[in-house]
Every structure is written in C-alpha cells, then in structure tokens.
Motif scaffolding. Structure first.
Motif, mmCIF file in Angstrom:
data_model
loop_
_atom_site.group_PDB
_atom_site.id
_atom_site.type_symbol
_atom_site.label_atom_id
_atom_site.label_comp_id
_atom_site.label_asym_id
_atom_site.label_seq_id
_atom_site.Cartn_x
_atom_site.Cartn_y
_atom_site.Cartn_z
ATOM 1 N N ALA A 140 -36.761 -13.213 -19.607
ATOM 2 C CA ALA A 140 -36.804 -11.897 -20.472
ATOM 3 C C ALA A 140 -36.013 -10.877 -20.239
ATOM 4 C CB ALA A 140 -38.531 -11.638 -20.729
ATOM 5 N N HIS A 141 -35.552 -10.286 -20.992
ATOM 6 C CA HIS A 141 -34.632 -8.885 -20.596
ATOM 7 C C HIS A 141 -35.416 -7.924 -20.282
ATOM 8 C CE1 HIS A 141 -31.056 -6.328 -21.478
ATOM 9 N NE2 HIS A 141 -32.033 -5.613 -21.934
ATOM 10 N N ILE A 142 -34.941 -7.052 -19.342
ATOM 11 C CA ILE A 142 -35.518 -6.138 -18.731
ATOM 12 C C ILE A 142 -35.099 -4.924 -19.170
ATOM 13 C CG2 ILE A 142 -35.663 -4.701 -16.447
ATOM 14 C CD1 ILE A 142 -35.390 -7.271 -14.745
ATOM 15 N N VAL A 143 -36.205 -4.128 -19.726
ATOM 16 C CA VAL A 143 -35.827 -2.751 -20.477
ATOM 17 C C VAL A 143 -36.314 -1.752 -19.565
ATOM 18 C CG1 VAL A 143 -36.739 -1.578 -22.464
ATOM 19 C CG2 VAL A 143 -36.715 -3.944 -22.784
ATOM 20 N N PHE A 144 -35.618 -0.630 -19.525
ATOM 21 C CA PHE A 144 -35.908 0.431 -19.034
ATOM 22 C C PHE A 144 -36.457 1.732 -20.023
ATOM 23 C CE2 PHE A 144 -33.147 -1.810 -16.264
ATOM 24 C CZ PHE A 144 -33.475 -1.556 -15.040
ATOM 25 N N ASN A 145 -37.423 2.141 -19.795
ATOM 26 C CA ASN A 145 -38.014 3.299 -20.703
ATOM 27 C C ASN A 145 -37.977 4.570 -19.813
ATOM 28 O OD1 ASN A 145 -38.309 1.875 -22.790
ATOM 29 N ND2 ASN A 145 -40.560 1.166 -22.515
ATOM 30 N N GLN A 146 -37.355 5.777 -20.435
ATOM 31 C CA GLN A 146 -37.592 6.717 -19.756
ATOM 32 C C GLN A 146 -38.939 7.562 -19.641
ATOM 33 O OE1 GLN A 146 -34.555 9.671 -21.039
ATOM 34 N NE2 GLN A 146 -34.949 10.811 -19.263
ATOM 35 N N SER A 147 -39.270 7.930 -18.321
ATOM 36 C CA SER A 147 -40.629 8.515 -18.206
ATOM 37 C C SER A 147 -40.483 9.798 -17.782
ATOM 38 C CB SER A 147 -41.499 8.028 -17.480
ATOM 39 O OG SER A 147 -40.842 7.980 -16.045
ATOM 40 N N ARG A 148 -41.586 10.650 -17.569
ATOM 41 C CA ARG A 148 -41.528 12.115 -17.082
ATOM 42 C C ARG A 148 -40.701 12.348 -15.852
ATOM 43 N NH1 ARG A 148 -44.565 14.981 -13.996
ATOM 44 N NH2 ARG A 148 -46.007 13.471 -13.652
ATOM 45 N N ARG A 204 -32.483 -5.511 -11.677
ATOM 46 C CA ARG A 204 -31.926 -6.596 -12.493
ATOM 47 C C ARG A 204 -31.605 -7.655 -11.539
ATOM 48 N NH1 ARG A 204 -28.733 -2.556 -14.941
ATOM 49 N NH2 ARG A 204 -29.526 -1.917 -17.069
ATOM 50 N N THR A 205 -31.185 -7.720 -10.660
ATOM 51 C CA THR A 205 -30.938 -8.773 -9.722
ATOM 52 C C THR A 205 -32.158 -9.292 -8.886
ATOM 53 O OG1 THR A 205 -28.787 -7.491 -8.916
ATOM 54 C CG2 THR A 205 -29.632 -9.173 -7.482
ATOM 55 N N PHE A 258 -35.337 -9.100 -10.200
ATOM 56 C CA PHE A 258 -36.109 -9.622 -10.943
ATOM 57 C C PHE A 258 -35.395 -10.875 -11.780
ATOM 58 C CE2 PHE A 258 -38.619 -6.061 -9.694
ATOM 59 C CZ PHE A 258 -39.748 -6.497 -9.652
ATOM 60 N N SER A 259 -34.375 -11.118 -11.395
ATOM 61 C CA SER A 259 -33.451 -12.092 -12.323
ATOM 62 C C SER A 259 -34.132 -13.422 -12.004
ATOM 63 C CB SER A 259 -31.977 -12.200 -11.915
ATOM 64 O OG SER A 259 -31.837 -12.441 -10.673
ATOM 65 N N ASN A 260 -34.319 -14.423 -13.061
ATOM 66 C CA ASN A 260 -34.790 -15.857 -12.872
ATOM 67 C C ASN A 260 -36.243 -15.678 -12.327
ATOM 68 O OD1 ASN A 260 -32.326 -16.632 -13.879
ATOM 69 N ND2 ASN A 260 -31.608 -16.759 -11.583
ATOM 70 N N GLY A 261 -37.236 -15.021 -12.957
ATOM 71 C CA GLY A 261 -38.357 -14.717 -12.186
ATOM 72 C C GLY A 261 -38.500 -13.837 -10.863
ATOM 73 N N GLY A 262 -37.517 -13.795 -10.166
ATOM 74 C CA GLY A 262 -37.459 -12.948 -9.001
ATOM 75 C C GLY A 262 -38.567 -12.460 -8.213
ATOM 76 N N VAL A 263 -38.801 -11.482 -7.798
ATOM 77 C CA VAL A 263 -40.056 -10.958 -7.121
ATOM 78 C C VAL A 263 -40.887 -10.807 -8.099
ATOM 79 C CG1 VAL A 263 -40.823 -8.897 -5.781
ATOM 80 C CG2 VAL A 263 -38.541 -9.900 -5.421
ATOM 81 N N GLN A 264 -42.209 -10.889 -7.981
ATOM 82 C CA GLN A 264 -43.430 -10.750 -8.894
ATOM 83 C C GLN A 264 -44.514 -9.950 -8.169
ATOM 84 O OE1 GLN A 264 -43.972 -12.646 -12.043
ATOM 85 N NE2 GLN A 264 -41.942 -13.268 -12.113
ATOM 86 N N ARG A 321 -40.802 -5.819 -18.374
ATOM 87 C CA ARG A 321 -40.267 -7.299 -18.864
ATOM 88 C C ARG A 321 -41.599 -7.620 -19.735
ATOM 89 N NH1 ARG A 321 -39.338 -11.456 -14.615
ATOM 90 N NH2 ARG A 321 -37.018 -10.725 -14.558
ATOM 91 N N LYS A 322 -41.257 -8.014 -20.931
ATOM 92 C CA LYS A 322 -42.376 -8.706 -22.090
ATOM 93 C C LYS A 322 -43.529 -7.635 -21.800
ATOM 94 C CE LYS A 322 -41.192 -13.276 -21.698
ATOM 95 N NZ LYS A 322 -41.572 -14.643 -21.505
ATOM 96 N N GLY A 323 -43.324 -6.362 -21.972
ATOM 97 C CA GLY A 323 -44.512 -5.328 -21.800
ATOM 98 C C GLY A 323 -45.056 -4.914 -20.466
ATOM 99 N N THR A 324 -44.870 -5.848 -19.525
ATOM 100 C CA THR A 324 -45.369 -5.620 -18.231
ATOM 101 C C THR A 324 -44.601 -4.845 -17.425
ATOM 102 O OG1 THR A 324 -46.396 -7.800 -18.438
ATOM 103 C CG2 THR A 324 -46.366 -6.798 -16.226
#
Length: 116
Positions: A35-43, A107-108, A110-116, A50-53
C-alpha cells in the motif's frame, strides 16, 4: 445385522449423496502490492500512514543558539516509528537534516511490509 448407511441413496441429507471429491490444494493468494504511504501534515510535522494506520511521525525541529559567538539556527527532522522484534515492539528514532531524506527513509524502511 442391518447397518444404516449415511452415504449413498439411503442418506437423509441430499448433500451426502453427492460423490465425494478430494479437496484441491488451496491456490496461493496473490500478493497484494504494498500500500502506498501517505504523509499528512500535522501541527508539528507529518504523520506517515498506510491504509489509515499511522506508521511514523516526522517532527520538524530546530535549535537556535550560538557558534563562535554568532547566532546559529540548526533545522532537523526527527522520525519516530514502531519496530517489532522478537521480544516485542520498540519505539525507534532517526535523525535527518531534511524532510525529503526523512520521507525517503520511511518509504525504504516500510517498503514490502518492512518494519512493523
């Protein structure tokens, strides 16, 4: 001695009359694309999802001080993320000079499952 059969024409359940076929081996599940990683700006910086998590927190920091009696401003990016290991889950941190470097690290990592 008469035996009552639960199979064949004497079975009370119509499904029991069907010929029994051996089960086919389960087909391998297709691997979903990461799943694509999304970066949302915060304060305080950005939160990577990723998928809302939430995966990681990128905090834009700075330090204002002096170097050789001259005013000096140092900007940096702190990254915090969870890492699962054999003993449990740990909070890990990383330090970067720029936001693009920090985002690429996430991105690197957490790619392919990466660190969880």
């Amino acid at each position: 001695m008469t035996a009552i059969s639960t199979m064949g024409d004497t079975a009370q359940n119509p499904l029991a009359r069907l010929p029994h076929l051996p089960f086919a081996p389960a087909l391998p599940k297709p691997k979903a694309a990461p799943a694509h990683i999304v970066f949302n700006q915060s304060r305080t910086g950005y939160i990577a999802y990723r998928k809302g998590t939430p995966l990681a927190w990128l905090v834009l920091g700075y330090h204002q001080g002096q170097l050789n009696k001259q005013r000096k401003l140092v900007k940096f990016v702190d990254v915090a993320y969870h890492r699962q290991n054999t003993h449990g889950i740990s909070m890990e941190t990383a330090f970067f000079d720029t936001l693009p470097e920090a985002m690429q690290f996430i991105r690197t990592t957490f790619s392919n499952g990466g660190v969880q």
